[in-house]
Scaffold this motif. Structure first.
Motif, PDB file in Angstrom:
ATOM      1  N   GLN A  54      -9.065  13.490 -87.008  1.00 33.93           N
ATOM      2  CA  GLN A  54      -9.102  12.045 -86.798  1.00 33.93           C
ATOM      3  C   GLN A  54      -8.483  11.651 -85.462  1.00 33.93           C
ATOM      4  O   GLN A  54      -9.087  10.925 -84.692  1.00 33.93           O
ATOM      5  CB  GLN A  54      -8.372  11.342 -87.948  1.00 33.93           C
ATOM      6  N   LEU A  55      -7.256  12.114 -85.176  1.00 34.29           N
ATOM      7  CA  LEU A  55      -6.535  11.718 -83.960  1.00 34.29           C
ATOM      8  C   LEU A  55      -5.846  12.921 -83.325  1.00 34.29           C
ATOM      9  O   LEU A  55      -5.432  13.841 -84.029  1.00 34.29           O
ATOM     10  CB  LEU A  55      -5.457  10.672 -84.287  1.00 34.29           C
ATOM     11  N   LEU A  56      -5.709  12.874 -81.996  1.00 31.34           N
ATOM     12  CA  LEU A  56      -4.979  13.893 -81.240  1.00 31.34           C
ATOM     13  C   LEU A  56      -4.044  13.222 -80.252  1.00 31.34           C
ATOM     14  O   LEU A  56      -4.428  12.265 -79.587  1.00 31.34           O
ATOM     15  CB  LEU A  56      -5.944  14.767 -80.436  1.00 31.34           C
ATOM     16  N   TRP A  57      -2.834  13.728 -80.164  1.00 30.88           N
ATOM     17  CA  TRP A  57      -1.873  13.283 -79.177  1.00 30.88           C
ATOM     18  C   TRP A  57      -1.549  14.471 -78.284  1.00 30.88           C
ATOM     19  O   TRP A  57      -1.337  15.584 -78.781  1.00 30.88           O
ATOM     20  CB  TRP A  57      -0.559  12.832 -79.824  1.00 30.88           C
ATOM     21  N   GLY A  58      -1.477  14.258 -76.985  1.00 29.09           N
ATOM     22  CA  GLY A  58      -1.065  15.319 -76.068  1.00 29.09           C
ATOM     23  C   GLY A  58       0.411  15.607 -76.242  1.00 29.09           C
ATOM     24  O   GLY A  58       1.169  14.805 -76.809  1.00 29.09           O
ATOM     25  N   LYS A  59       0.840  16.734 -75.734  1.00 25.72           N
ATOM     26  CA  LYS A  59       2.246  17.132 -75.819  1.00 25.72           C
ATOM     27  C   LYS A  59       3.126  16.060 -75.192  1.00 25.72           C
ATOM     28  O   LYS A  59       2.905  15.642 -74.056  1.00 25.72           O
ATOM     29  CB  LYS A  59       2.416  18.461 -75.090  1.00 25.72           C
ATOM     30  N   GLY A  60       4.092  15.563 -75.963  1.00 32.40           N
ATOM     31  CA  GLY A  60       5.027  14.557 -75.481  1.00 32.40           C
ATOM     32  C   GLY A  60       4.470  13.146 -75.375  1.00 32.40           C
ATOM     33  O   GLY A  60       5.117  12.271 -74.820  1.00 32.40           O
ATOM     34  N   LYS A  61       3.287  12.894 -75.889  1.00 33.53           N
ATOM     35  CA  LYS A  61       2.652  11.575 -75.778  1.00 33.53           C
ATOM     36  C   LYS A  61       2.793  10.792 -77.089  1.00 33.53           C
ATOM     37  O   LYS A  61       2.663  11.348 -78.164  1.00 33.53           O
ATOM     38  CB  LYS A  61       1.159  11.712 -75.467  1.00 33.53           C
ATOM     39  N   ALA A  62       3.029   9.474 -76.951  1.00 33.05           N
ATOM     40  CA  ALA A  62       3.113   8.604 -78.126  1.00 33.05           C
ATOM     41  C   ALA A  62       1.774   7.940 -78.430  1.00 33.05           C
ATOM     42  O   ALA A  62       1.578   7.403 -79.510  1.00 33.05           O
ATOM     43  CB  ALA A  62       4.186   7.535 -77.928  1.00 33.05           C
ATOM     44  N   GLN A  63       0.862   7.991 -77.459  1.00 36.04           N
ATOM     45  CA  GLN A  63      -0.461   7.395 -77.659  1.00 36.04           C
ATOM     46  C   GLN A  63      -1.487   8.506 -77.852  1.00 36.04           C
ATOM     47  O   GLN A  63      -1.482   9.484 -77.107  1.00 36.04           O
ATOM     48  CB  GLN A  63      -0.858   6.540 -76.455  1.00 36.04           C
ATOM     49  N   PRO A  64      -2.381   8.363 -78.826  1.00 36.72           N
ATOM     50  CA  PRO A  64      -3.410   9.389 -79.006  1.00 36.72           C
ATOM     51  C   PRO A  64      -4.369   9.421 -77.829  1.00 36.72           C
ATOM     52  O   PRO A  64      -4.512   8.446 -77.102  1.00 36.72           O
ATOM     53  CB  PRO A  64      -4.125   8.975 -80.294  1.00 36.72           C
ATOM     54  N   ASN A  65      -5.018  10.571 -77.652  1.00 36.85           N
ATOM     55  CA  ASN A  65      -6.014  10.733 -76.602  1.00 36.85           C
ATOM     56  C   ASN A  65      -7.371  10.381 -77.206  1.00 36.85           C
ATOM     57  O   ASN A  65      -7.973  11.204 -77.892  1.00 36.85           O
ATOM     58  CB  ASN A  65      -6.002  12.175 -76.087  1.00 36.85           C
ATOM     59  N   PRO A  66      -7.876   9.172 -76.961  1.00 33.86           N
ATOM     60  CA  PRO A  66      -9.100   8.738 -77.638  1.00 33.86           C
ATOM     61  C   PRO A  66     -10.344   9.521 -77.222  1.00 33.86           C
ATOM     62  O   PRO A  66     -11.215   9.776 -78.038  1.00 33.86           O
ATOM     63  CB  PRO A  66      -9.223   7.262 -77.269  1.00 33.86           C
ATOM     64  N   ALA A  67     -10.428   9.947 -75.968  1.00 38.86           N
ATOM     65  CA  ALA A  67     -11.632  10.648 -75.508  1.00 38.86           C
ATOM     66  C   ALA A  67     -11.765  12.013 -76.172  1.00 38.86           C
ATOM     67  O   ALA A  67     -12.834  12.374 -76.674  1.00 38.86           O
ATOM     68  CB  ALA A  67     -11.610  10.793 -73.992  1.00 38.86           C
ATOM     69  N   THR A  68     -10.685  12.781 -76.188  1.00 40.02           N
ATOM     70  CA  THR A  68     -10.723  14.109 -76.802  1.00 40.02           C
ATOM     71  C   THR A  68     -10.975  13.996 -78.296  1.00 40.02           C
ATOM     72  O   THR A  68     -11.788  14.736 -78.858  1.00 40.02           O
ATOM     73  CB  THR A  68      -9.403  14.863 -76.538  1.00 40.02           C
ATOM     74  N   ALA A  69     -10.289  13.082 -78.948  1.00 40.72           N
ATOM     75  CA  ALA A  69     -10.472  12.902 -80.396  1.00 40.72           C
ATOM     76  C   ALA A  69     -11.898  12.467 -80.701  1.00 40.72           C
ATOM     77  O   ALA A  69     -12.517  12.957 -81.652  1.00 40.72           O
ATOM     78  CB  ALA A  69      -9.464  11.892 -80.937  1.00 40.72           C
ATOM     79  N   ALA A  70     -12.459  11.570 -79.893  1.00 39.15           N
ATOM     80  CA  ALA A  70     -13.838  11.110 -80.131  1.00 39.15           C
ATOM     81  C   ALA A  70     -14.829  12.256 -79.960  1.00 39.15           C
ATOM     82  O   ALA A  70     -15.768  12.389 -80.753  1.00 39.15           O
ATOM     83  CB  ALA A  70     -14.178   9.963 -79.180  1.00 39.15           C
ATOM     84  N   LEU A  71     -14.612  13.094 -78.940  1.00 37.47           N
ATOM     85  CA  LEU A  71     -15.490  14.243 -78.736  1.00 37.47           C
ATOM     86  C   LEU A  71     -15.435  15.182 -79.936  1.00 37.47           C
ATOM     87  O   LEU A  71     -16.468  15.590 -80.478  1.00 37.47           O
ATOM     88  CB  LEU A  71     -15.096  14.996 -77.463  1.00 37.47           C
TER      89      LEU A  71
END
Length: 177
Positions: A38-55
Motif C-alpha cells: 500500500q505505502l512505502l517510506w524511504g529511509k528516514g522519511k516521514a512522508q511516503p513515496n507516492p510514485a514508487t508505491a503507485a508503481l
C-alpha cells in the motif's frame, strides 16, 4: 488511532519507536495471508513515496506468507512468496522464512524464481545460492492491525525502507501461495 485506520508517516514512526522499545509480539499466525503493498517510506522519511508505491501497486506487488504443508528441518517455519504482476503475467520469488526475536524479524530467503501466465508456469528456475544467515533479507515487524482476515502490516526492510501492506482476502482466494 483505530486499528483499521492506516497510519500517517508520523504515526508509523511512533509505532516503530514503540516496537523498538517493547517489541511488536507479532506471531506467525498474524502474518499468514496475502498482503498487497500500500505505502512505502524511504529511509528516514516521514512522508511516503507516492510514485514508487503507485508503481508497485500498479504491478500488484504482494507478499504471501503461509505455514508450509510439511515441516522440514532445512526449511523455515513459513512459506514466503514475493510477487509482481502485470495483467496475467506474474513474476514470483518463493522460499522460506523464520521469525526471530521479540520485535520480531521476519528473515526470509528464496529458493525459486518463476514466471507464470495465470496459473500456468511458463518458466521456473531454482535459486541455488542462498545468502548466509547474516546476509539474508528481513523485515523488522513493527505493527499489525485488524483481525485474521483484514488489517495492515507495517515493517522496515533490511535496506531501511518502511512498507505498509494491506491484507487482501480477495487476492488470497484468487491465487495459491
Amino acid at each position: 488511532m483505530p486499528t483499521s485506520e492506516i497510519p500517517s508517516g508520523e504515526q508509523a514512526l511512533a509505532l516503530e519507536r514503540l516496537s523498538r522499545r517493547q517489541g511488536s509480539a507479532i506471531t506467525a499466525e498474524q502474518l499468514c495471508g496475502r498482503w498487497r503493498l500500500q505505502l512505502l517510506w524511504g529511509k528516514g522519511k516521514a512522508q511516503p513515496n507516492p510514485a514508487t508505491a503507485a508503481l508497485l501497486r500498479g504491478l500488484q506487488a504482494s507478499l504471501s506468507i503461509a505455514t508450509p504443508d510439511a515441516p522440514s528441518l532445512e526449511r523455515g517455519d513459513l512459506k514466503v512468496v514475493n510477487s509482481v504482476q502485470l495483467g496475467a503475467l506474474q513474476l514470483r520469488f518463493s522460499g522460506s522464512g523464520n521469525l526471530r526475536g521479540r520485535r520480531p524479524l521476519l528473515e526470509f530467503w528464496f529458493d525459486q524464481l518463476e514466471l507464470r501466465l495465470g496459473r500456468q508456469s511458463l518458466w521456473r528456475q531454482a535459486i541455488s545460492r542462498q545468502p548466509e544467515p547474516r546476509r539474508r533479507p528481513f523485515f523488522a515487524l513493527i505493527a499489525r492491525s485488524g483481525a485474521a482476515n483484514n488489517g495492515w502490516l507495517l515493517a522496515r526492510g533490511r535496506g531501511g525502507g518502511l512498507a505498509l501492506w494491506v491484507l487482501d482476502p480477495q487476492l488470497e482466494k484468487a491465487s495459491d501461495a
